[in-house]
Scaffold this motif. Sequence first.
Motif, PDB file in Angstrom:
ATOM      1  N   SER A  56      36.624  82.148 -13.104  1.00 18.75           N
ATOM      2  CA  SER A  56      36.257  81.051 -13.997  1.00 18.75           C
ATOM      3  C   SER A  56      35.526  79.960 -13.226  1.00 18.75           C
ATOM      4  CB  SER A  56      37.504  80.445 -14.652  1.00 18.75           C
ATOM      5  OG  SER A  56      38.087  81.350 -15.557  1.00 18.75           O
ATOM      6  N   VAL A  57      34.481  79.404 -13.840  1.00 15.62           N
ATOM      7  CA  VAL A  57      33.765  78.274 -13.248  1.00 15.62           C
ATOM      8  C   VAL A  57      33.804  77.108 -14.231  1.00 15.62           C
ATOM      9  CG1 VAL A  57      32.250  79.763 -11.903  1.00 15.62           C
ATOM     10  CG2 VAL A  57      31.497  78.965 -14.132  1.00 15.62           C
ATOM     11  N   SER A  58      33.755  75.925 -13.683  1.00 18.69           N
ATOM     12  CA  SER A  58      33.779  74.721 -14.511  1.00 18.69           C
ATOM     13  C   SER A  58      32.698  73.759 -14.056  1.00 18.69           C
ATOM     14  CB  SER A  58      35.166  74.053 -14.426  1.00 18.69           C
ATOM     15  OG  SER A  58      35.524  73.808 -13.077  1.00 18.69           O
ATOM     16  N   LYS A  59      32.528  72.672 -14.785  1.00 25.54           N
ATOM     17  CA  LYS A  59      31.475  71.714 -14.465  1.00 25.54           C
ATOM     18  C   LYS A  59      31.702  71.114 -13.085  1.00 25.54           C
ATOM     19  CE  LYS A  59      30.483  70.235 -19.226  1.00 25.54           C
ATOM     20  NZ  LYS A  59      30.474  69.074 -20.150  1.00 25.54           N
ATOM     21  N   ALA A  60      30.629  70.953 -12.352  1.00 23.83           N
ATOM     22  CA  ALA A  60      30.701  70.363 -11.016  1.00 23.83           C
ATOM     23  C   ALA A  60      29.301  69.930 -10.608  1.00 23.83           C
ATOM     24  CB  ALA A  60      31.263  71.360  -9.997  1.00 23.83           C
ATOM     25  N   ALA A  61      29.241  69.035  -9.657  1.00 21.79           N
ATOM     26  CA  ALA A  61      27.947  68.589  -9.144  1.00 21.79           C
ATOM     27  C   ALA A  61      27.346  69.682  -8.268  1.00 21.79           C
ATOM     28  CB  ALA A  61      28.117  67.304  -8.341  1.00 21.79           C
ATOM     29  N   LYS A  62      26.069  69.919  -8.407  1.00 19.23           N
ATOM     30  CA  LYS A  62      25.396  70.914  -7.583  1.00 19.23           C
ATOM     31  C   LYS A  62      25.008  70.280  -6.257  1.00 19.23           C
ATOM     32  CE  LYS A  62      23.420  74.406  -9.200  1.00 19.23           C
ATOM     33  NZ  LYS A  62      22.457  75.420  -9.669  1.00 19.23           N
ATOM     34  N   PRO A  63      24.912  71.057  -5.164  1.00 16.72           N
ATOM     35  CA  PRO A  63      24.507  70.496  -3.868  1.00 16.72           C
ATOM     36  C   PRO A  63      23.166  69.781  -3.977  1.00 16.72           C
ATOM     37  CG  PRO A  63      25.308  72.749  -3.612  1.00 16.72           C
ATOM     38  CD  PRO A  63      25.192  72.506  -5.084  1.00 16.72           C
ATOM     39  N   LYS A  64      23.069  68.628  -3.319  1.00 15.32           N
ATOM     40  CA  LYS A  64      21.843  67.840  -3.408  1.00 15.32           C
ATOM     41  C   LYS A  64      20.696  68.500  -2.653  1.00 15.32           C
ATOM     42  CE  LYS A  64      24.254  63.433  -4.006  1.00 15.32           C
ATOM     43  NZ  LYS A  64      24.491  62.072  -3.470  1.00 15.32           N
ATOM     44  N   SER A  65      21.004  69.158  -1.562  1.00 12.34           N
ATOM     45  CA  SER A  65      19.961  69.808  -0.762  1.00 12.34           C
ATOM     46  C   SER A  65      19.968  71.310  -0.999  1.00 12.34           C
ATOM     47  CB  SER A  65      20.174  69.514   0.724  1.00 12.34           C
ATOM     48  OG  SER A  65      21.465  69.914   1.133  1.00 12.34           O
ATOM     49  N   ALA A  66      18.810  71.929  -0.757  1.00 10.24           N
ATOM     50  CA  ALA A  66      18.690  73.376  -0.930  1.00 10.24           C
ATOM     51  C   ALA A  66      19.625  74.094   0.039  1.00 10.24           C
ATOM     52  CB  ALA A  66      17.252  73.809  -0.704  1.00 10.24           C
ATOM     53  N   LEU A  67      20.222  75.174  -0.419  1.00  8.12           N
ATOM     54  CA  LEU A  67      21.192  75.910   0.381  1.00  8.12           C
ATOM     55  C   LEU A  67      20.540  77.099   1.067  1.00  8.12           C
ATOM     56  CD1 LEU A  67      24.303  76.062   0.992  1.00  8.12           C
ATOM     57  CD2 LEU A  67      24.438  77.729  -0.853  1.00  8.12           C
ATOM     58  N   ASP A  68      20.852  77.272   2.338  1.00 12.17           N
ATOM     59  CA  ASP A  68      20.424  78.467   3.062  1.00 12.17           C
ATOM     60  C   ASP A  68      21.457  79.550   2.774  1.00 12.17           C
ATOM     61  OD1 ASP A  68      19.755  80.500   4.789  1.00 12.17           O
ATOM     62  OD2 ASP A  68      19.714  79.266   6.594  1.00 12.17           O
ATOM     63  N   TRP A  69      21.125  80.478   1.905  1.00  9.87           N
ATOM     64  CA  TRP A  69      22.098  81.487   1.481  1.00  9.87           C
ATOM     65  C   TRP A  69      22.489  82.436   2.606  1.00  9.87           C
ATOM     66  CZ3 TRP A  69      24.836  81.246  -2.886  1.00  9.87           C
ATOM     67  CH2 TRP A  69      24.358  80.417  -3.913  1.00  9.87           C
ATOM     68  N   ASN A  70      21.694  82.489   3.681  1.00 11.93           N
ATOM     69  CA  ASN A  70      22.055  83.342   4.807  1.00 11.93           C
ATOM     70  C   ASN A  70      22.980  82.628   5.793  1.00 11.93           C
ATOM     71  OD1 ASN A  70      20.519  85.712   4.120  1.00 11.93           O
ATOM     72  ND2 ASN A  70      18.676  84.541   4.608  1.00 11.93           N
ATOM     73  N   ALA A  71      23.046  81.306   5.695  1.00 14.49           N
ATOM     74  CA  ALA A  71      23.938  80.530   6.553  1.00 14.49           C
ATOM     75  C   ALA A  71      24.451  79.328   5.769  1.00 14.49           C
ATOM     76  CB  ALA A  71      23.215  80.084   7.823  1.00 14.49           C
ATOM     77  N   PRO A  72      25.190  79.575   4.692  1.00 12.26           N
ATOM     78  CA  PRO A  72      25.607  78.480   3.805  1.00 12.26           C
ATOM     79  C   PRO A  72      26.606  77.515   4.412  1.00 12.26           C
ATOM     80  CG  PRO A  72      26.695  80.527   3.194  1.00 12.26           C
ATOM     81  CD  PRO A  72      25.675  80.884   4.228  1.00 12.26           C
ATOM     82  N   LEU A  73      27.242  77.903   5.524  1.00 16.00           N
ATOM     83  CA  LEU A  73      28.272  77.054   6.117  1.00 16.00           C
ATOM     84  C   LEU A  73      27.779  76.296   7.344  1.00 16.00           C
ATOM     85  CD1 LEU A  73      31.370  79.431   5.794  1.00 16.00           C
ATOM     86  CD2 LEU A  73      30.463  77.785   4.152  1.00 16.00           C
ATOM     87  N   ASN A  74      26.484  76.214   7.533  1.00 20.75           N
ATOM     88  CA  ASN A  74      25.929  75.462   8.658  1.00 20.75           C
ATOM     89  C   ASN A  74      26.460  74.034   8.653  1.00 20.75           C
ATOM     90  OD1 ASN A  74      24.394  77.275  10.088  1.00 20.75           O
ATOM     91  ND2 ASN A  74      22.515  76.899   8.955  1.00 20.75           N
ATOM     92  N   GLY A  75      26.954  73.593   9.806  1.00 24.91           N
ATOM     93  CA  GLY A  75      27.449  72.231   9.932  1.00 24.91           C
ATOM     94  C   GLY A  75      28.884  72.044   9.481  1.00 24.91           C
ATOM     95  N   LYS A  76      29.528  73.096   8.988  1.00 25.58           N
ATOM     96  CA  LYS A  76      30.907  72.997   8.509  1.00 25.58           C
ATOM     97  C   LYS A  76      31.897  73.326   9.631  1.00 25.58           C
ATOM     98  CE  LYS A  76      29.434  72.254   4.293  1.00 25.58           C
ATOM     99  NZ  LYS A  76      29.529  70.887   3.692  1.00 25.58           N
TER     100      LYS A  76
END
Length: 471
Positions: A213-233
């Motif tokens: 299930s998904v619900s309303k949420a804010a989308k990331p402000k910057s474009a996501l690198d789908w090959n490295a989505p956790l960069n900087g985490k």
Amino acid sequence: MSDLYHKVSNSPVGRSVVSALNLPAPVVLERHNRPNAPFLEGEVLVSAAPGGKAIETICSVLGASTASLFALDQKTLVPAGEMKSKTKISPLKADAIDAKRRFKALVFDATGITTTEDLKAVYEFFHPVIRNVGKCGRVVIIGTEPSACATPAMAASQKALEGFIRSVAKETGKKGVTAQVIYATPGSENQIESPLRFFLSPRSAYVSGQAISVSKAAKPKSALDWNAPLNGKVALVTGASRGIGEAIAKTLARDGAHVVCLDVPQAKEALESVATSIGGNTLALDITEPNAPEVISSYFKEKFGGLDIVVHNAGITRDKTLGRMPDHFWDLLIDINLSSEERINDALFANEVFNKNARIVCVSSISGIAGNVGQSNYAASKSGVIGYVESLSKQLKGGITINAVAPGFIETQMTAAIPFMIREAGRRMNSLNQGGQPEDVAEAIAFFSSPASQGVNGNVLRVCGQSLIGK
């Protein structure tokens, strides 16, 4: 551990013997093993029930893949000239599809279904093409969250999708095909991209018959690198010295995260080996120690200034039937598998260690859903994890989410110790007729950890090949 039957049944000679004896022949599942590989390749057939609200997002997501898109009935789709994504979709008539044609995925938008009579649209789309799904193909339906439906009739029709998709998963699982449903609350259809990508990709090889299930949420402000989505985490993985924990640490690091690997001091050597291989750090600590939550909080606040991802993977088993179970078996299991997670999270919240939009992922188990002989303590602890996740998800603020994965039979050192006959039964009692790999659990956790999964909160995802036991 190696699955000898799986290997033999996929050899030229073994395939002939298995076929002659009419035995199950588990296919070799396609997993994510190519860096920067597209999440979906091949031909995809897409359609929607009249009034579908997710089709624009579906087509936009599919358009970002390398797949060739086809539609059986474009009247139900957004007209090509009006689509923001400008996704190219070629028309295709059902009677023009020959028996040899193979689709990599079938995707259907069922959000427009509001009555039980409308369910006929599901049959009309899948009936003529379900046998054309290829090896390790994907079937995904997008629906409306039943609990958020305006009428009982709509809730009934949307809940029906869950039973439908689970039956489809069992009918097609022998080919390595998986089938899922993504439920969106009204107005959150733009949040389906992350689960849709995951379910269509090889990353979900051992996930089938599931509902997210998904619900309303804010989308990331910057474009996501789908090959490295956790960069900087920055991520913490408990129980990271081996097995599933090791796979989680390596997968999060592959996706760009800096991972701190935690385990008991006795496992320090193995822990350091894992951390070194991914350029991470180690924290040798017994999470049942009274000061452990404060040690963890101070460590991340002082060294990293905060924490983005915590994966509560540490856990043990102490199996005995209830009448023969000593009390310390019960106490130890509840403390490590459940209470320690609460204490650590409480400290991280109290000390404001979690960064905005942080991710909490807990590892439950199929035993917590279905129960198991000799595991009343383990099942209680893992079912407790599910209750904890479902309740805490409703209280979180600042974009923080919490979800859980529930592994089934996964090939690890722990399952290798199971007696042969029980082990074989565990491997075969699912729609894919095989055990999963530690990386299958890790991929599900990486999906929950992604910034793109902002709308995914309070879910429990089984990674069990659609085990024949449990819900």
